[in-house]
Design an enzyme around this catalytic site. Structure first.
Site, PDB file in Angstrom:
ATOM      1  N   SER A   1       0.827  -1.219   0.000  1.00 42.67           N
ATOM      2  CA  SER A   1       0.000   0.000   0.000  1.00 42.67           C
ATOM      3  C   SER A   1       0.854   1.260   0.000  1.00 42.67           C
ATOM      4  O   SER A   1       0.535   2.221  -0.694  1.00 42.67           O
ATOM      5  CB  SER A   1      -0.896   0.034   1.235  1.00 42.67           C
TER       6      SER A   1
ATOM      7  N   HIS B   1      -0.237  -1.626  -7.370  1.00 40.84           N
ATOM      8  CA  HIS B   1      -1.071  -1.326  -6.200  1.00 40.84           C
ATOM      9  C   HIS B   1      -2.544  -1.370  -6.583  1.00 40.84           C
ATOM     10  O   HIS B   1      -3.062  -0.470  -7.236  1.00 40.84           O
ATOM     11  CB  HIS B   1      -0.693   0.057  -5.637  1.00 40.84           C
TER      12      HIS B   1
ATOM     13  N   GLU C   1      -2.314   0.943  -9.666  1.00 38.32           N
ATOM     14  CA  GLU C   1      -1.177   1.846  -9.879  1.00 38.32           C
ATOM     15  C   GLU C   1       0.054   0.986 -10.184  1.00 38.32           C
ATOM     16  O   GLU C   1       0.386   0.090  -9.401  1.00 38.32           O
ATOM     17  CB  GLU C   1      -0.929   2.695  -8.633  1.00 38.32           C
TER      18      GLU C   1
ATOM     19  N   ASN D   1      -2.943   7.100  -2.596  1.00 40.53           N
ATOM     20  CA  ASN D   1      -2.937   7.310  -1.137  1.00 40.53           C
ATOM     21  C   ASN D   1      -2.409   8.691  -0.746  1.00 40.53           C
ATOM     22  O   ASN D   1      -2.770   9.203   0.315  1.00 40.53           O
ATOM     23  CB  ASN D   1      -2.168   6.193  -0.428  1.00 40.53           C
TER      24      ASN D   1
HETATM   25  N1  LIG Z   1      -6.546  -4.383   2.541  1.00 33.51           N
HETATM   26  C1  LIG Z   1      -6.508  -3.371   1.659  1.00 33.51           C
HETATM   27  O1  LIG Z   1      -7.447  -2.571   1.530  1.00 33.51           O
HETATM   28  C2  LIG Z   1      -5.287  -3.223   0.763  1.00 33.51           C
HETATM   29  C3  LIG Z   1      -5.385  -2.443  -0.401  1.00 33.51           C
HETATM   30  C4  LIG Z   1      -4.269  -2.335  -1.235  1.00 33.51           C
HETATM   31  C5  LIG Z   1      -3.086  -2.967  -0.900  1.00 33.51           C
HETATM   32  N2  LIG Z   1      -3.010  -3.696   0.247  1.00 33.51           N
HETATM   33  C6  LIG Z   1      -1.737  -4.367   0.550  1.00 33.51           C
HETATM   34  O2  LIG Z   1      -1.818  -5.727   0.133  1.00 33.51           O
HETATM   35  C7  LIG Z   1      -1.018  -6.548   0.992  1.00 33.51           C
HETATM   36  C8  LIG Z   1      -1.882  -7.634   1.604  1.00 33.51           C
HETATM   37  O3  LIG Z   1      -2.909  -7.024   2.331  1.00 33.51           O
HETATM   38  P1  LIG Z   1      -4.211  -7.840   2.793  1.00 33.51           P
HETATM   39  O4  LIG Z   1      -5.179  -6.815   3.252  1.00 33.51           O
HETATM   40  O5  LIG Z   1      -4.594  -8.823   1.744  1.00 33.51           O
HETATM   41  O6  LIG Z   1      -3.626  -8.614   4.067  1.00 33.51           O
HETATM   42  P2  LIG Z   1      -4.154  -9.982   4.740  1.00 33.51           P
HETATM   43  O7  LIG Z   1      -3.645  -9.944   6.133  1.00 33.51           O
HETATM   44  O8  LIG Z   1      -5.615 -10.160   4.502  1.00 33.51           O
HETATM   45  O9  LIG Z   1      -3.390 -11.115   3.931  1.00 33.51           O
HETATM   46  C9  LIG Z   1      -2.000 -11.262   3.985  1.00 33.51           C
HETATM   47  C10 LIG Z   1      -1.704 -12.751   3.821  1.00 33.51           C
HETATM   48  O10 LIG Z   1      -0.294 -12.904   3.665  1.00 33.51           O
HETATM   49  C11 LIG Z   1       0.037 -14.163   4.244  1.00 33.51           C
HETATM   50  N3  LIG Z   1       1.484 -14.154   4.476  1.00 33.51           N
HETATM   51  C12 LIG Z   1       2.184 -13.449   5.392  1.00 33.51           C
HETATM   52  N4  LIG Z   1       3.504 -13.705   5.249  1.00 33.51           N
HETATM   53  C13 LIG Z   1       3.629 -14.565   4.205  1.00 33.51           C
HETATM   54  C14 LIG Z   1       4.728 -15.171   3.554  1.00 33.51           C
HETATM   55  N5  LIG Z   1       5.987 -14.925   3.932  1.00 33.51           N
HETATM   56  N6  LIG Z   1       4.493 -15.990   2.512  1.00 33.51           N
HETATM   57  C15 LIG Z   1       3.231 -16.247   2.099  1.00 33.51           C
HETATM   58  N7  LIG Z   1       2.131 -15.691   2.681  1.00 33.51           N
HETATM   59  C16 LIG Z   1       2.347 -14.857   3.713  1.00 33.51           C
HETATM   60  C17 LIG Z   1      -0.802 -14.236   5.513  1.00 33.51           C
HETATM   61  O11 LIG Z   1      -0.947 -15.559   5.957  1.00 33.51           O
HETATM   62  C18 LIG Z   1      -2.114 -13.625   5.014  1.00 33.51           C
HETATM   63  O12 LIG Z   1      -3.034 -14.610   4.583  1.00 33.51           O
HETATM   64  C19 LIG Z   1      -0.383  -5.598   2.015  1.00 33.51           C
HETATM   65  O13 LIG Z   1       0.874  -5.209   1.574  1.00 33.51           O
HETATM   66  C20 LIG Z   1      -1.358  -4.449   2.028  1.00 33.51           C
HETATM   67  O14 LIG Z   1      -0.775  -3.234   2.473  1.00 33.51           O
HETATM   68  C21 LIG Z   1      -4.085  -3.858   1.064  1.00 33.51           C
END
Ligand SMILES: NC(=O)c1ccc[n+]([C@@H]2O[C@H](COP(=O)([O-])OP(=O)(O)OC[C@H]3O[C@@H](n4cnc5c(N)ncnc54)[C@H](O)[C@@H]3O)[C@@H](O)[C@H]2O)c1
Length: 301
Positions: free
Chosen positions: A112, A133, A145, A184
Site C-alpha cells: 500500500s 497497487h 497503480e 494514497n
Molecule cells: N486491505 C486493503 O485494503 C489493501 C489495499 C491495497 C493494498 N493492500 C496491501 O496488500 C497486501 C496484503 O494485504 P491484505 O489486506 O490482503 O492482508 P491480509 O492480512 O488479509 O493477507 C495477507 C496474507 O499474507 C500471508 N502471508 C504473510 N507472510 C507470508 C509469507 N511470507 N508468505 C506467504 N504468505 C504470507 C498471511 O498468511 C495472510 O493470509 C499488504 O501489503 C497491504 O498493504 C491492502
C-alpha cells in the site's frame, strides 16, 4: 493478450481477489500462502465472490492452490505479492521468489505504501521488479497503480500496463516511487484536512463526511480535481487557493487528535468508537452500503 501464468503470493483479503480477477480473465493462476487455513479457504472465498457478482463460477477451476512457494512461482510469467505490510517479510519473500522464478518473470508487490525501491533493492535483477497497487476489493475497484523504480525496465512497465488493461482493470503509470504513490497521497491529503476540521472544532466528524458525500463526492467518480479546475477555470482556482491554502492544515506529521484517539483505544469500528461511535448494526449497514455502491458502479462501467 495471450494466456499467461500468474502466481499470487498471499491469499488474504487482497490476494484471493487478485487471483479471482486474473482467473476470470482466462489466465492460469497459482496462489500460495504461508498460513494453511487461509490457503485452504481461498477457492471457496473466490467462489462465493463469483456467485455474488454473477460472474463465471468455472473461473475457480483456473485457480490452483499450492502450499510451496517455489512450486507456485516456477514457470509463472507474472508474480504478484500480497502478503502482510511488513518490509522485512516482503524483502525476504522476494529474495526467495527470485531464486525460484524463471529469468523472464515480472515481479510485482501490492504494497500500500512501502516504497518499491526498499522492497526490491536487494534483488539481483531489479529491472523486472515493480509495484502493482490494487484497491480493495480488487474485483470491484478498477484502479491498479503501476510503480516503477529507478531500475525498472520500461519493457516491464509496458507489459504490466497491457496485462492489467487486458484483464479489465484501469492501470496508471506512477513514474516515481514516492511514498503513497498517487492514490494514497491524494486520499490522505483529504483525510488530514478532514481530521483538522474536527480537531479545530469547525464541525463534527459526521458533518465532514456529509459535506463530502453530499457535495463534491457525488461528482468525483466522473470529474477529477484537475478536470474540475479546468471546468471552473485555472484563474478562479488560483484565486481560491490564494485565500484557502494558507488556512488549511499543512503539518508534516500525523494529527495529535488522531494520535490521542489511538492512545485511548478508540480504534474505530473494531473497538466500537473512533471519530464516531459504531454499533454492530451500523457497521454492517455501512459495509453493505459501500458494497452495493461499488457493485452498481461496476454494473454501469
Ligand atoms: N486491505 C486493503 O485494503 C489493501 C489495499 C491495497 C493494498 N493492500 C496491501 O496488500 C497486501 C496484503 O494485504 P491484505 O489486506 O490482503 O492482508 P491480509 O492480512 O488479509 O493477507 C495477507 C496474507 O499474507 C500471508 N502471508 C504473510 N507472510 C507470508 C509469507 N511470507 N508468505 C506467504 N504468505 C504470507 C498471511 O498468511 C495472510 O493470509 C499488504 O501489503 C497491504 O498493504 C491492502
Amino acid at each position: 493478450m495471450p494466456k499467461s501464468r500468474i502466481a499470487v503470493i498471499g491469499a488474504g483479503l487482497m490476494g484471493h481477489g487478485i487471483a479471482q480477477v486474473f482467473g476470470l480473465a482466462g489466465h492460469d493462476v497459482t496462489i500460495t500462502d504461508a498460513h494453511g487455513p487461509t490457503l485452504a479457504s481461498a477457492r471457496d472465498r473466490i467462489l462465493t465472490n463469483l456467485r455474488d457478482l454473477g460472474d463465471d463460477v468455472t473461473t475457480v477451476e483456473r485457480v490452483r492452490v499450492c502450499a510451496d512457494l517455489a512450486e507456485a512461482v516456477a514457470g509463472a510469467d507474472f508474480i504478484v505479492e500480497a502478503v502482510r505490510e511488513d518490509l522485512g517479510i516482503k524483502q525476504k519473500l522476494f529474495a526467495d521468489i527470485e531464486r525460484a522464478a524463471g529469468p523472464d518473470a515480472i515481479l510485482a508487490s501490492n504494497t500500500s505504501v512501502i516504497p518499491i525501491t526498499a522492497i526490491m533493492g536487494g534483488l539481483e535483477n531489479r529491472a523486472r521488479a515493480l509495484g502493482t497497487h490494487w484497491w480493495n476489493p480488487p474485483y470491484l475497484v478498477p484502479l491498479v497503480e503501476v510503480i516503477g523504480t529507478a531500475w525498472t525496465a520500461p519493457a516491464a512497465i509496458d507489459v504490466t500496463m497491457k496485462l492489467h488493461a487486458a484483464i479489465g482493470k484501469t492501470p496508471v503509470h506512477v513514474k516515481k516511487d514516492v511514498p503513497g504513490f498517487v492514490g494514497n497521497r491524494l486520499q490522505h491529503a483529504l483525510w488530514r484536512e478532514a481530521i483538522s476540521l474536527v480537531e479545530n472544532d469547525i464541525c463534527d466528524a459526521e458533518t465532514v463526511d456529509t459535506v463530502i458525500k453530499a457535495a463534491f463526492g457525488r461528482r468525483l467518480a466522473v470529474l477529477g480535481p484537475l478536470e474540475n479546475a479546468d471546468l471552473v477555470g485555472t484563474d478562479l482556482t488560483l484565486a481560491i487557493h490564494q485565500t484557502v491554502l494558507p488556512a488549511i492544515d499543512a503539518r508534516p506529521g500525523p494529527s495529535p487528535y488522531l494520535e490521542k484517539l489511538v492512545a485511548r483505544g478508540k480504534l474505530g469500528m473494531k473497538s466500537g468508537e473512533g471519530f464516531r461511535t459504531w454499533t454492530p448494526e451500523q457497521q454492517a449497514d455501512l459495509r453493505a452500503r459501500v458494497l452495493r455502491h461499488l457493485k452498481a458502479a461496476r454494473g454501469s462501467d
